[in-house]
Design a protein around this motif. Structure first.
Motif, short mmCIF file in Angstrom:
data_model
loop_
_atom_site.label_atom_id
_atom_site.label_comp_id
_atom_site.label_asym_id
_atom_site.label_seq_id
_atom_site.Cartn_x
_atom_site.Cartn_y
_atom_site.Cartn_z
N MET A 1 0.82 -1.21 0.00
CA MET A 1 0.00 0.00 0.00
C MET A 1 0.86 1.26 0.00
SD MET A 1 -3.16 -1.23 2.41
CE MET A 1 -4.13 0.22 2.15
N GLU A 2 2.12 1.12 0.33
CA GLU A 2 3.06 2.25 0.36
C GLU A 2 4.28 1.92 -0.47
OE1 GLU A 2 2.46 5.14 1.93
OE2 GLU A 2 0.55 4.40 2.66
N ARG A 3 4.95 2.95 -0.96
CA ARG A 3 6.21 2.77 -1.68
C ARG A 3 7.33 2.95 -0.66
NH1 ARG A 3 7.80 3.30 -7.15
NH2 ARG A 3 5.64 3.76 -7.64
N TYR A 4 7.98 1.86 -0.30
CA TYR A 4 9.04 1.89 0.70
C TYR A 4 10.42 1.92 0.03
CZ TYR A 4 5.30 0.24 3.80
OH TYR A 4 4.14 0.10 4.50
N ASP A 5 11.41 2.38 0.78
CA ASP A 5 12.80 2.25 0.37
C ASP A 5 13.29 0.95 0.98
OD1 ASP A 5 12.96 4.68 -1.02
OD2 ASP A 5 13.38 5.79 0.82
N TYR A 6 13.39 -0.08 0.15
CA TYR A 6 13.79 -1.40 0.63
C TYR A 6 15.30 -1.44 0.83
CZ TYR A 6 9.13 -3.09 -0.36
OH TYR A 6 7.78 -3.28 -0.34
N PRO A 7 15.76 -2.26 1.79
CA PRO A 7 17.20 -2.40 1.99
C PRO A 7 17.86 -2.96 0.73
CG PRO A 7 15.96 -3.50 3.74
CD PRO A 7 14.98 -3.07 2.71
N PRO A 8 19.11 -2.60 0.46
CA PRO A 8 19.78 -3.07 -0.75
C PRO A 8 19.83 -4.60 -0.85
CG PRO A 8 21.08 -1.36 0.31
CD PRO A 8 19.94 -1.68 1.24
N ASP A 9 19.96 -5.30 0.27
CA ASP A 9 20.05 -6.76 0.22
C ASP A 9 18.69 -7.43 -0.01
OD1 ASP A 9 19.11 -6.10 2.78
OD2 ASP A 9 20.03 -7.86 3.69
N ALA A 10 17.61 -6.64 -0.09
CA ALA A 10 16.28 -7.21 -0.34
C ALA A 10 16.15 -7.73 -1.77
CB ALA A 10 15.20 -6.16 -0.07
N SER A 11 16.90 -7.16 -2.68
CA SER A 11 16.88 -7.57 -4.10
C SER A 11 15.46 -7.65 -4.65
CB SER A 11 17.59 -8.92 -4.27
OG SER A 11 18.92 -8.83 -3.89
N VAL A 12 14.74 -6.54 -4.57
CA VAL A 12 13.36 -6.50 -5.06
C VAL A 12 13.25 -5.55 -6.25
CG1 VAL A 12 12.35 -7.07 -2.82
CG2 VAL A 12 12.67 -4.67 -3.45
N GLU A 13 12.24 -5.79 -7.06
CA GLU A 13 11.88 -4.89 -8.15
C GLU A 13 10.53 -4.29 -7.79
OE1 GLU A 13 11.77 -6.70 -11.98
OE2 GLU A 13 13.64 -7.77 -11.66
N ILE A 14 10.40 -2.99 -7.98
CA ILE A 14 9.15 -2.30 -7.67
C ILE A 14 8.48 -1.93 -8.98
CG2 ILE A 14 8.11 -0.32 -6.51
CD1 ILE A 14 10.56 -0.40 -4.62
N HIS A 15 7.21 -2.31 -9.09
CA HIS A 15 6.43 -2.06 -10.31
C HIS A 15 5.22 -1.19 -9.97
CE1 HIS A 15 8.73 -5.29 -12.21
NE2 HIS A 15 8.49 -6.02 -11.14
N PRO A 16 4.68 -0.47 -10.95
CA PRO A 16 3.44 0.27 -10.70
C PRO A 16 2.31 -0.69 -10.34
CG PRO A 16 4.31 0.70 -12.92
CD PRO A 16 5.17 -0.34 -12.30
#
Length: 108
Positions: free
Chosen positions: A63-78
């Protein structure tokens, strides 16, 4: 018509509560689901809502756009993003702020 009124009356919190109450095995992965669909649809997503996917191919709604930790290795999409047919992704919803790393939900 009554069921439509009932569904529209449920809040995002109630819908998310139902997702949490669903056994983890039922939420784990959804195979054969139509392209870009999730096992649970939650109302109330706003302009900052996104779909997040990790390197293992697990995706979830945030529900929110977070700043994920670098080691999370995630891609954020619309929020309206859909994966291509044949892509190796699966929905794995989880409430709260965090991310999937393997089979573990990590809160940050």
């Amino acid at each position: 018509m009554k069921s439509f009124v009932l569904i529209s009356a449920l809040s995002a919190t109630a819908m998310l509560g139902m997702a949490v109450a669903t056994p983890a095995a039922a939420q784990a992965t959804v195979t054969g689901a139509p392209k870009g669909t999730a096992p649970v649809t939650v109302e109330g997503y706003g302009p900052s809502s996104v779909i997040v996917c990790n390197a293992a191919g697990y995706c979830w709604h945030s529900m929110e756009r977070y700043d994920y930790p670098p080691d999370a290795s995630v891609e954020i999409h619309p929020y309206g993003w859909q994966w291509d047919n044949g892509a190796n992704y699966a929905w794995r919803e989880h409430p709260g702020r965090g991310y999937w790393q393997g089979d573990e939900w990590r809160v940050f």
